[in-house]
Scaffold this motif. Structure first.
Motif, PDB file in Angstrom:
ATOM      1  N   LEU A 388       0.820  -1.203   0.000  1.00 17.47           N
ATOM      2  CA  LEU A 388       0.000   0.000   0.000  1.00 17.47           C
ATOM      3  C   LEU A 388       0.861   1.264   0.000  1.00 17.47           C
ATOM      4  CD1 LEU A 388      -2.835  -1.015   2.498  1.00 17.47           C
ATOM      5  CD2 LEU A 388      -3.001  -0.790   0.008  1.00 17.47           C
ATOM      6  N   ALA A 389       2.014   1.219   0.636  1.00 13.20           N
ATOM      7  CA  ALA A 389       2.895   2.389   0.648  1.00 13.20           C
ATOM      8  C   ALA A 389       3.371   2.718  -0.763  1.00 13.20           C
ATOM      9  CB  ALA A 389       4.083   2.139   1.568  1.00 13.20           C
ATOM     10  N   LYS A 390       3.721   1.690  -1.506  1.00 15.39           N
ATOM     11  CA  LYS A 390       4.131   1.922  -2.901  1.00 15.39           C
ATOM     12  C   LYS A 390       2.965   2.478  -3.715  1.00 15.39           C
ATOM     13  CE  LYS A 390       7.698  -1.670  -2.988  1.00 15.39           C
ATOM     14  NZ  LYS A 390       8.812  -0.688  -3.094  1.00 15.39           N
ATOM     15  N   GLY A 391       1.758   1.961  -3.413  1.00 10.57           N
ATOM     16  CA  GLY A 391       0.586   2.469  -4.124  1.00 10.57           C
ATOM     17  C   GLY A 391       0.328   3.935  -3.814  1.00 10.57           C
ATOM     18  N   LEU A 392       0.542   4.338  -2.569  1.00  5.28           N
ATOM     19  CA  LEU A 392       0.339   5.747  -2.208  1.00  5.28           C
ATOM     20  C   LEU A 392       1.368   6.640  -2.907  1.00  5.28           C
ATOM     21  CD1 LEU A 392      -0.472   5.489   1.623  1.00  5.28           C
ATOM     22  CD2 LEU A 392      -2.044   6.064  -0.229  1.00  5.28           C
ATOM     23  N   MET A 393       2.591   6.143  -3.047  1.00  3.53           N
ATOM     24  CA  MET A 393       3.597   6.911  -3.780  1.00  3.53           C
ATOM     25  C   MET A 393       3.155   7.115  -5.227  1.00  3.53           C
ATOM     26  SD  MET A 393       6.050   7.708  -1.693  1.00  3.53           S
ATOM     27  CE  MET A 393       7.366   8.122  -2.831  1.00  3.53           C
ATOM     28  N   ASP A 394       2.623   6.051  -5.818  1.00  6.79           N
ATOM     29  CA  ASP A 394       2.133   6.133  -7.194  1.00  6.79           C
ATOM     30  C   ASP A 394       0.946   7.096  -7.278  1.00  6.79           C
ATOM     31  OD1 ASP A 394       1.669   5.720  -9.847  1.00  6.79           O
ATOM     32  OD2 ASP A 394       1.221   3.571  -9.674  1.00  6.79           O
ATOM     33  N   LEU A 395       0.041   7.026  -6.285  1.00  4.70           N
ATOM     34  CA  LEU A 395      -1.127   7.911  -6.253  1.00  4.70           C
ATOM     35  C   LEU A 395      -0.684   9.367  -6.177  1.00  4.70           C
ATOM     36  CD1 LEU A 395      -4.227   8.294  -5.953  1.00  4.70           C
ATOM     37  CD2 LEU A 395      -3.890   8.103  -3.467  1.00  4.70           C
ATOM     38  N   LYS A 396       0.323   9.622  -5.378  1.00  5.97           N
ATOM     39  CA  LYS A 396       0.831  10.986  -5.262  1.00  5.97           C
ATOM     40  C   LYS A 396       1.363  11.495  -6.608  1.00  5.97           C
ATOM     41  CE  LYS A 396       4.641  13.597  -3.320  1.00  5.97           C
ATOM     42  NZ  LYS A 396       5.907  13.549  -2.586  1.00  5.97           N
ATOM     43  N   ASP A 397       2.134  10.644  -7.294  1.00  6.79           N
ATOM     44  CA  ASP A 397       2.674  11.049  -8.591  1.00  6.79           C
ATOM     45  C   ASP A 397       1.555  11.343  -9.586  1.00  6.79           C
ATOM     46  OD1 ASP A 397       5.241  10.808  -7.658  1.00  6.79           O
ATOM     47  OD2 ASP A 397       5.513   8.749  -8.416  1.00  6.79           O
TER      48      ASP A 397
END
Length: 423
Positions: A388-397
């Motif tokens: 989920l942390a990686k997904g949030l990074m992607d969401l931010k981008d």
């Protein structure tokens, strides 16, 4: 040879847990002790070294309990000699107390120094007509002397008492003094305790047995200073103290004091549970129930005895500690344990995750670490925090590059559905 029973800190009318049954426990303990170790042992007299009552002002039922116990001794022809403690002493400026009332009705002899300021001697002999006196000479060969509750003034009062005892006319061979105060080194967190050296003037003037009260733990020093402890535990911490009633024989050979502990006392059970921070609310509840069940299985906890039970839950939890319904858990555990009183001490902290970050980490690595820690501290997301942390990074981008909200919501939905271990 003289034989007597020494008790203290009975605390009739104890009401700390707002339970009628618990209040009655203190009466049953006193009644059982007096029957077993006074009436059946046929002692010459009974000493109550302070705090017969829990409060200065008592309920009618509490007075009735005291009267019933004292009447049993009266029927057996056993005199009761008592002093006031800090719980039941008369307020400053008043002339009476409930112990004074019992004394005036002939159920006990309240031994106390005279009013020196009014011209009375410090000690004068007990008078059955006036129901007053500071000491009494008994036919069994013992002089019993009383004292007031002195608090912080106790060391100075001891010197005055010793001088007054030394000035008394010759009497029986043995002298017993009742004194409601504690000795240092017996329990923790007790200020104002007496040093043993403070008591020595009393020994020098011929006191053979110093009958103490006040501290709720049994102890004795030099086969001269004796404190039986309270008859019942007034709180959970006191449950570990040895306590009881001293059955004493005194003769030319000295003092033989035997602590009696076999009498009615409600069992007290202390349990503990330490959490590691990985538990959910459901895990905690299950662990608490298993802790109680294990105590029952080993025989440490008997549900049929109506015990008082304490469970201390400590450590860390992976959720907001305030989310747990403590009252409901307490009620459940009380029912399972058969406890009269169940005390749940819930002293936990929410897990604070903080992964070490290298000084060489770039901004993206630091942000991803922060996301991971935040997710790991949540009970529902900790099992998939990395994904989920990686997904949030992607969401931010995606948001920074101008993605529209419907697309962002669709991305979040897909991320949650695709992540391993999803709820």
């Amino acid at each position: 040879m003289a034989k007597f029973l020494h008790i203290a800190d009975i605390h009739l009318g104890f009401d700390r847990y707002d339970s009628r049954e618990r209040t009655r426990d203190f009466f049953l303990a006193l009644q059982d002790v007096l029957q077993r170790y006074a009436v059946e042992e046929r002692v010459d007299f009974v000493l109550i070294a302070g705090d017969l009552f829990e409060h200065r002002n008592i309920q009618p039922a509490t007075l009735n309990q005291a009267q019933l116990c004292l009447q049993d001794l009266q029927k057996a022809g056993i005199p009761v000699l008592a002093i006031e403690g800090n719980h039941d002493n008369r307020p400053y400026g008043t002339r009476t107390s409930w112990l004074k009332y019992l004394s005036e009705w002939g159920l006990l002899k309240l031994l106390e120094p005279g009013d020196v300021a009014a011209g009375e001697p410090f000690y004068f002999p007990w008078d059955d007509n006036t129901r007053r006196g500071g000491y009494v000479d008994l036919a069994c060969g013992v002089r019993v002397v009383g004292a007031n509750w002195y608090g912080a003034a106790a060391p100075k009062a001891i010197e005055q008492i010793a001088t007054a005892i030394e000035a008394l006319p010759p009497g029986p061979e043995h002298t017993v003094l009742m004194f409601h105060h504690g000795l240092e080194g017996q329990i923790a967190r007790y200020s104002g305790a007496l040093r043993y050296s403070d008591l020595l003037p009393l020994k020098m003037v011929g006191v053979d047995y110093l009958a103490l009260g006040h501290i709720h733990k049994q102890y004795s020093v030099e086969n001269w200073v004796f404190n039986p402890g309270s008859l019942a535990a007034n709180n959970i911490e006191e449950a570990s103290f040895q306590r009881g009633a001293y059955c004493v024989e005194i003769d030319d050979q000295g003092v033989q004091a035997d602590l009696k502990t076999d009498y009615y006392q409600r069992p007290v059970v202390r349990l503990s549970l330490t959490l590691r921070g990985q538990e959910s609310q459901e895990d905690l509840i299950e662990a608490a129930e298993k802790t109680v069940q294990a105590a029952i299985a080993t025989g440490d906890l008997d549900p049929t005895a109506g015990p008082i039970v304490e469970l201390r839950i400590e450590g860390q939890v992976g959720f907001d500690r305030l989310d747990l319904d403590i009252r409901q858990l307490q009620a459940t555990l009380q029912q399972q344990s058969g406890a009269l009183i169940f005390l749940l001490k819930y002293n936990v902290e929410a897990v604070a995750y903080s992964t070490p970050v290298s000084e060489l980490s770039n901004r993206m690595q630091i942000e991803e670490t922060i996301f991971t820690d935040l997710l790991a501290a949540h009970r529902d997301y900790k099992g998939r925090c990395t994904t989920l942390a990686k997904g949030l990074m992607d969401l931010k981008d995606r948001q920074l590059t101008g993605a529209v909200e419907p697309d962002l919501y669709q991305f979040i939905q897909a991320m949650l559905e695709d992540s391993p271990g999803k709820a």
